[in-house]
Write a protein that holds these residues in place. Structure first.
Motif, short mmCIF file in Angstrom:
data_model
loop_
_atom_site.label_atom_id
_atom_site.label_comp_id
_atom_site.label_asym_id
_atom_site.label_seq_id
_atom_site.Cartn_x
_atom_site.Cartn_y
_atom_site.Cartn_z
N LEU A 26 38.67 2.75 16.69
CA LEU A 26 38.74 3.47 17.96
C LEU A 26 37.42 3.26 18.71
N LYS A 27 37.53 2.93 20.00
CA LYS A 27 36.29 2.71 20.78
C LYS A 27 36.11 3.77 21.85
N ARG A 28 37.21 4.12 22.53
CA ARG A 28 37.12 5.09 23.61
C ARG A 28 37.77 6.40 23.17
N ASN A 30 40.11 8.11 24.31
CA ASN A 30 41.56 8.23 24.41
C ASN A 30 42.30 7.12 23.64
N ASP A 31 41.57 6.45 22.74
CA ASP A 31 42.22 5.40 21.92
C ASP A 31 43.05 6.00 20.79
N TYR A 119 43.42 -8.25 25.11
CA TYR A 119 43.02 -7.35 24.02
C TYR A 119 43.86 -7.67 22.79
N VAL A 128 44.86 -1.06 18.33
CA VAL A 128 44.33 0.10 19.05
C VAL A 128 44.84 0.05 20.48
N CYS A 129 45.30 1.20 20.98
CA CYS A 129 45.88 1.26 22.33
C CYS A 129 45.50 2.59 22.97
N PRO A 130 45.20 2.62 24.28
CA PRO A 130 44.94 3.91 24.92
C PRO A 130 46.21 4.78 24.94
N ASP A 131 46.03 6.08 24.83
CA ASP A 131 47.18 6.99 24.76
C ASP A 131 48.06 6.92 26.01
#
Ligand SMILES: [Zn+2]
Ligand SMILES: [Zn+2]
Length: 345
Positions: A26-28, A30-31, A119, A128-131
Motif C-alpha cells: 500500500l502506498k497511498r 486510499n489503497d 501501473y 494494489v488499487c485505489p478504493d
C-alpha cells in the motif's frame, strides 16, 4: 504482506515474461491490497503485446486488468471495504483534479493511467488499487459471472448513453465479445429485434445465446438488404463495435435514430456522410469506458442478471498465459479465464 508472487510482466515490444515480483505494498491512504482470484485476457492485452504495440504499456509493468478479487489489506483512509470483501475493478485511474475530471467526465481524463498498462496489473496473485476504482459484490456471485465485470463496465457505459426503449430494433456491427455484450444488454433492456454481423461459424452459438435474432455473415449476405427486410424503417439504434464502420451505421439507422460508437481503431480513416447525419436527424454517441456504472455492474451481478458465463471458452492456470494469449490472438477464444492460484474451478 511480504513475499514474492507469480505474475506476467510486459518486457519489451511484443514480449512478456512469466516471472516473480514482490507482493505490492500500500502506498497511498486510499489503497487496497487485493488478492486476485481470477483474471481474464482482454483484447487490450493482445494489443499491448502486438508488434508494433497497438496499445501502450510501460515495459516492466505487470499486465492484465480484468479481475475478481478479495480485499487483503486496506489503507488508513479506506472506509468502504474490509479484508475478505469480494471485489470487481475499473482499472482506469483518472487524475480527479483536472478540469475534465471536475466536469464529471473522468473517463476521458487526459491524465488517465491504467492498471495493467502504466501501473502493475492483474496477471498476478496480488495487486494494489485505489478504493475509488473498486466495487463490492456478494460472495455468492459465481466467479464465472463476476469475471466479466470490467468489460461490462465499458459496455454499460455505452448502455447508459443509449436510452433504449422497449421494442427498439437494433443493428450491431461486430460479432466479437462486445457485440455479444450489447446484444444481451439490449435484449435485457427490451429491444425488439437485434441483428448482428458475424463471420465466424464458431461464434454463431455464442451470438445466438446472447439473444441475436439474426446473424449476418457479410461475406455471404448483404447487411443492408437484411436490415431493409427485417426493419423496414431502418434500425432505431445501430452500435459500432469494430472501429471502421460508422458510415454503415449511419446508413442503416432510421431517420431520427441513434448510432452508438464504441469501436476503436486509431489507424482507420473513413468517409463519413455528414449530409445524412443532418438530413436524417441522427444522434451519434461516442462512448469510452464507463462513467459511474461500476456500482450498477455490481448490482447486476448481485441480482444474477449479468450472466455472461456462457462466453467462457478457456480456463487456465496463470503459468499457461501463452496458451490463452494464442487462443485470443487466433480468435479461437472468446473469454479466457486465468487462475493465479492454480485453483481452476
Ligand atoms: Zn479489458
Ligand atoms: Zn483528470
Amino acid at each position: 504482506m511480504q513475499g514474492m508472487m507469480d505474475c506476467v510482466v510486459f518486457t519489451e515490444v511484443g514480449k512478456y515474461e512469466i516471472t516473480q515480483k514482490p507482493i505490492p505494498q500500500l502506498k497511498r491512504p486510499n489503497d487496497v491490497l487485493v488478492k486476485v482470484l481470477a483474471c481474464s485476457i482482454c483484447g487490450t492485452d493482445v494489443h499491448i503485446l502486438a508488434t508494433p504495440p497497438q496499445y501502450p504499456a510501460i515495459p516492466g509493468t505487470i499486465i492484465g486488468h480484468e479481475i475478481v478479487g478479495e480485499v487483503v489489506e486496506c489503507g488508513e483512509a479506506v472506509t468502504g471495504f474490509k479484508p475478505g470483501d469480494r471485489l470487481i475493478m475499473d482499472n482506469n485511474i483518472a487524475c480527479g483534479t483536472c478540469e475534465i475530471c471536475k466536469k464529471g467526465d473522468y473517463n476521458v481524463c487526459p491524465n488517465m493511467k491504467s492498471i495493467g498498462m502504466e501501473y502493475d496489473g492483474a496477471f498476478a496473485q496480488y495487486l494494489v488499487c485505489p478504493d475509488s476504482n473498486l466495487a463490492k459484490i456478494n460472495k455468492d456471485v459465481p466467479l464465472d459471472n463476476a469475471i466479466f465485470a470490467e468489460p461490462l463496465n465499458v459496455a454499460m457505459g455505452g448502455m447508459k448513453k443509449l436510452h433504449i426503449m422497449p421494442g427498439d430494433n437494433v443493428v450491431i456491427i461486430g460479432g466479437g465479445p462486445f457485440g455479444m455484450y450489447f446484444t444481451k444488454l439490449c435484449k435485457m433492456a427490451g429491444a425488439g429485434k437485434v441483428i448482428i454481423t458475424g463471420r465466424s461459424e464458431a461464434r454463431r452459438k455464442y451470438l445466438l445465446e446472447s439473444g441475436a435474432d439474426r446473424i449476418v455473415n457479410t461475406r455471404e449476405e448483404d447487411l443492408k438488404a437484411v436490415v431493409q427486410e427485417e426493419m423496414p424503417l431502418g434500425a432505431d439504434i445501430t452500435i459500432e463495435c469494430v472501429g471502421t464502420t460508422i458510415d454503415q451505421c449511419i446508413d442503416l439507422v432510421r431517420p431520427g435514430g441513434t448510432v452508438l460508437v464504441i469501436g476503436l481503431n486509431d489507424k482507420a480513416e473513413q468517409t463519413i456522410s455528414q449530409h445524412w447525419i443532418a438530413r436524417k436527424g441522427i444522434t451519434i454517441l461516442g462512448s469510452f469506458i464507463g462513467v459511474n456504472v461500476l456500482q450498477t455492474v455490481a448490482s447486476g451481478l448481485n441480482s444474477g442478471q449479468l450472466d455472461f458465463s456462457y462466453m467462457i471458452t478457456h480456463r487456465l492456470p496463470l503459468k499457461d498465459f501463452e496458451i490463452g494469449l494464442e487462443a485470443m490472438r487466433t480468435s479461437q477464444a472468446i473469454e479466457v479465464v486465468l487462475y493465479p492460484w492454480d485453483d481452476i474451478r
